[in-house]
Design a protein around this motif. Structure first.
Motif, mmCIF file in Angstrom:
data_model
loop_
_atom_site.group_PDB
_atom_site.id
_atom_site.type_symbol
_atom_site.label_atom_id
_atom_site.label_comp_id
_atom_site.label_asym_id
_atom_site.label_seq_id
_atom_site.Cartn_x
_atom_site.Cartn_y
_atom_site.Cartn_z
ATOM 1 N N LYS A 117 0.854 -1.179 0.000
ATOM 2 C CA LYS A 117 0.000 0.000 0.000
ATOM 3 C C LYS A 117 0.904 1.249 0.000
ATOM 4 C CE LYS A 117 1.442 1.038 3.971
ATOM 5 N NZ LYS A 117 2.191 2.310 4.084
ATOM 6 N N PRO A 118 0.331 2.423 -0.421
ATOM 7 C CA PRO A 118 -0.942 2.614 -1.097
ATOM 8 C C PRO A 118 -0.876 1.982 -2.481
ATOM 9 C CG PRO A 118 0.354 4.617 -1.245
ATOM 10 C CD PRO A 118 1.109 3.677 -0.353
ATOM 11 N N VAL A 119 -2.005 1.643 -3.053
ATOM 12 C CA VAL A 119 -1.942 0.909 -4.309
ATOM 13 C C VAL A 119 -1.388 1.763 -5.438
ATOM 14 C CG1 VAL A 119 -3.836 -0.587 -3.600
ATOM 15 C CG2 VAL A 119 -4.334 1.374 -5.079
ATOM 16 N N SER A 120 -1.527 3.090 -5.338
ATOM 17 C CA SER A 120 -1.126 3.938 -6.453
ATOM 18 C C SER A 120 -0.740 5.325 -5.963
ATOM 19 C CB SER A 120 -2.267 4.051 -7.468
ATOM 20 O OG SER A 120 -3.433 4.573 -6.856
ATOM 21 N N HIS A 121 -0.141 6.090 -6.859
ATOM 22 C CA HIS A 121 0.247 7.468 -6.578
ATOM 23 C C HIS A 121 -0.869 8.445 -6.926
ATOM 24 C CE1 HIS A 121 2.418 11.322 -7.283
ATOM 25 N NE2 HIS A 121 3.119 10.926 -6.244
ATOM 26 N N THR A 122 -1.695 8.102 -7.930
ATOM 27 C CA THR A 122 -2.860 8.899 -8.303
ATOM 28 C C THR A 122 -4.075 7.974 -8.404
ATOM 29 O OG1 THR A 122 -2.354 8.658 -10.662
ATOM 30 C CG2 THR A 122 -1.523 10.635 -9.556
ATOM 31 N N ILE A 123 -5.260 8.551 -8.361
ATOM 32 C CA ILE A 123 -6.478 7.757 -8.212
ATOM 33 C C ILE A 123 -6.769 6.898 -9.436
ATOM 34 C CG2 ILE A 123 -9.002 7.958 -8.075
ATOM 35 C CD1 ILE A 123 -8.579 10.138 -5.967
ATOM 36 N N MET B 131 -4.995 14.572 -0.105
ATOM 37 C CA MET B 131 -3.848 15.265 -0.680
ATOM 38 C C MET B 131 -4.273 16.187 -1.816
ATOM 39 S SD MET B 131 -1.493 14.322 1.283
ATOM 40 C CE MET B 131 -0.120 15.115 0.452
ATOM 41 N N LEU B 132 -5.262 15.768 -2.609
ATOM 42 C CA LEU B 132 -5.756 16.587 -3.711
ATOM 43 C C LEU B 132 -6.385 17.872 -3.179
ATOM 44 C CD1 LEU B 132 -7.712 15.177 -6.769
ATOM 45 C CD2 LEU B 132 -8.245 17.393 -5.788
ATOM 46 N N SER B 133 -7.200 17.760 -2.135
ATOM 47 C CA SER B 133 -7.834 18.932 -1.547
ATOM 48 C C SER B 133 -6.787 19.910 -1.024
ATOM 49 C CB SER B 133 -8.777 18.516 -0.418
ATOM 50 O OG SER B 133 -9.269 19.643 0.277
ATOM 51 N N LEU B 134 -5.758 19.392 -0.380
ATOM 52 C CA LEU B 134 -4.699 20.261 0.127
ATOM 53 C C LEU B 134 -3.992 20.978 -1.025
ATOM 54 C CD1 LEU B 134 -3.042 21.182 2.620
ATOM 55 C CD2 LEU B 134 -1.510 19.261 2.151
ATOM 56 N N LYS B 135 -3.773 20.255 -2.113
ATOM 57 C CA LYS B 135 -3.044 20.818 -3.250
ATOM 58 C C LYS B 135 -3.812 21.961 -3.908
ATOM 59 C CE LYS B 135 -0.584 19.411 -7.442
ATOM 60 N NZ LYS B 135 -0.162 18.239 -8.276
ATOM 61 N N THR C 60 -10.611 17.220 -11.024
ATOM 62 C CA THR C 60 -10.738 15.968 -11.761
ATOM 63 C C THR C 60 -9.493 15.691 -12.598
ATOM 64 O OG1 THR C 60 -13.152 16.068 -11.789
ATOM 65 C CG2 THR C 60 -12.103 14.740 -13.503
ATOM 66 N N LYS C 61 -8.891 16.718 -13.170
ATOM 67 C CA LYS C 61 -7.668 16.537 -13.955
ATOM 68 C C LYS C 61 -6.532 15.990 -13.098
ATOM 69 C CE LYS C 61 -8.565 20.059 -17.481
ATOM 70 N NZ LYS C 61 -8.153 21.376 -18.023
ATOM 71 N N LEU C 62 -6.562 16.288 -11.803
ATOM 72 C CA LEU C 62 -5.490 15.845 -10.909
ATOM 73 C C LEU C 62 -5.687 14.410 -10.429
ATOM 74 C CD1 LEU C 62 -4.925 19.067 -8.776
ATOM 75 C CD2 LEU C 62 -3.549 18.207 -10.677
ATOM 76 N N LEU C 63 -6.711 13.727 -10.924
ATOM 77 C CA LEU C 63 -6.878 12.307 -10.607
ATOM 78 C C LEU C 63 -5.855 11.455 -11.345
ATOM 79 C CD1 LEU C 63 -10.772 12.039 -10.735
ATOM 80 C CD2 LEU C 63 -9.309 12.452 -8.736
ATOM 81 N N LYS C 64 -5.137 12.047 -12.288
ATOM 82 C CA LYS C 64 -4.050 11.373 -12.981
ATOM 83 C C LYS C 64 -2.910 12.373 -13.162
ATOM 84 C CE LYS C 64 -4.421 10.551 -17.384
ATOM 85 N NZ LYS C 64 -4.894 10.019 -18.693
#
Length: 436
Positions: free
Chosen positions: A132-138, A395-399, A420-424
């Motif tokens: 874990k975590p499984v990924s760096h982005t959603i 982390m996205l909200s903080l960014k 939404t663009k920051l999901l990748k």
């Protein structure tokens, strides 16, 4: 009314039950199938997982993969000592998959490598145990779930607290209503630390393929704070405390909530108020996750410790009958009434393995059971993905500096194209971002 004596009886009985259920099976030599197994990422934690697998008697280690020979060579020596075998070594997981065609791949690389390696291993026919975590982005995580289902491969995520006896007892305690209705949960990590100091970049050590280590992430100058083991504090490769420690506790909340609901809104504040080193992750962070009938709060700080409070890591479940602390080394403890300073009335101690106080052997046993009986493992990739999403939304909200409304069914931030663009993120060539 449940008396203090009854609480203690329930705790003792439950602990005994989950201990029996969680006991790792050790397969006798020559009995049943042994799975051709490869380890990708032969550092500290990868070797913890592989050692547990070897001791279980369920694997034949055929390969070790690492871009750093300074880690790979000692790992090879240890495997030789444990097995009297001679696994092949590789610097590139793709070469290993093509030549060895393993049954199982253990993926213990830094976070930014989890998706590509897991997806490639599944497509090559291997089951995967991924950290874990499984990924760096959603959206990487969503692609991992899709691939596991499309290839019908089992993917176990290393959230081993789902099989820790004290945690299992705590979930039974909570689900039985012994803490009453839960309206709020606070997950936290408060370890002592300080401002630190800057570490200058330096030449890449002999034996390390730094370009491949960075892989799909940006190619940055080598810094010994990043590798080995320091990558979690650098946002190019990981997501700080919330992406590391936080996933374990987000997973406990998902478990308690029976993996049934994702947060509707996520809001985070924080920053780097104390740290003066060259890491980039926040040293202070608060996140609020809004659900239909409870609130989850995350908080961490990397300074000051937590001496004035009972615990420095874990979750507090705040209910109408009291407060349950679900921790790590301390196990699970219930404080009745409205005062957290009240004497505990129920406690189940942790039962952990060395090194590093974990429950990997039990989780590995469950993984093999899932493969052999064609069922989802306890920490299936979809569960691991959901828990990772919690942390990554924080982390996205903080960014972006504002709240995020989350639509998990459609994997998008409602009414917020920027979020939404920051999901990748863009991958560095020649690597290609996996599509959902």
């Amino acid at each position: 009314m449940i008396t203090r004596r009854r609480f203690l009886e329930v705790g003792t009985a439950t602990a005994g039950l989950v201990s029996a259920l969680g006991t790792p099976a050790v397969r006798a030599q020559g009995k049943a199938k042994k799975y051709r197994t490869a380890l990708v990422g032969s550092g500290w934690w990868g070797m913890n997982i592989l050692s547990a697998a070897i001791k279980s008697g369920t694997v034949e280690v055929v390969a070790l993969v690492d871009v750093d020979k300074n880690l790979l060579n000692p790992a090879l020596a240890k495997v030789r000592e444990m097995t009297n075998a001679e696994p092949k070594s590789y610097g590139d997981y793709r070469d290993m998959l093509e030549e060895q065609k393993p049954d199982i791949v253990i993926n213990a690389t830094p976070d930014h490598w989890h998706p590509l390696i897991t997806i490639a291993a599944n497509k090559a026919g291997a089951h995967v145990y991924v950290e874990k975590p499984v990924s760096h982005t959603i959206l990487e995580g969503a692609a991992m779930v899709k691939t596991a289902r499309a290839t019908d491969r089992k993917v176990q995520v290393g959230t081993h607290r789902r099989i820790s006896p004290a945690n299992m007892a705590a979930m039974e305690f909570l689900h039985s209503g012994n803490a009453g209705k839960i309206g709020m949960i606070r997950a936290f990590v408060h370890y002592q630390g300080g401002p630190g100091s800057k570490t200058p970049d330096s030449e890449v050590p002999d034996g390390l393929d730094w370009d491949m280590w960075c892989g799909p992430a940006p190619l940055v100058p080598y810094n010994k704070r990043m590798h080995p083991r320091g990558f979690r504090s650098f946002m190019e490769f990981a997501n700080g405390q919330l992406g590391d420690w936080g996933v374990h506790w987000m997973d406990q909340v998902n478990w308690w909530n029976k993996d049934s609901e994702m947060p509707r809104m996520v809001s985070s504040t924080g920053g780097r108020f104390i740290n003066q080193d060259n890491t980039s992750a926040p040293d202070t962070q608060n996140v609020v996750f809004q659900f239909n009938d409870f609130v989850l709060e995350w908080e961490h700080r990397q300074y000051a410790g937590n001496g004035p409070e009972h615990h420095n890591v874990g979750c507090y479940f705040y209910g109408t009958k009291g407060v349950l602390h679900l921790g790590w080394i301390e196990g699970a403890t219930f404080y009745p009434g409205k005062d957290i300073d009240a004497e505990p009335s129920w406690h189940v101690p942790a039962e952990l393995h060395e090194p590093d106080q974990q429950n990997i052997p039990e989780l590995w046993t469950n993984f093999i059971d899932a493969i052999e009986n064609n069922r989802l493992p306890l920490c299936d990739i979809e569960r691991g993905f959901r828990s990772t999403v919690f942390s990554l939304l924080g982390m996205l909200s903080l960014k972006i500096g504002r709240s995020v409304q989350w639509d998990h069914d459609n994997l998008k931030c409602i009414g917020d194209e920027e979020a939404t663009k920051l999901l990748k993120r863009e991958y560095r060539a020649p690597f290609v971002y996996p599509e959902v």
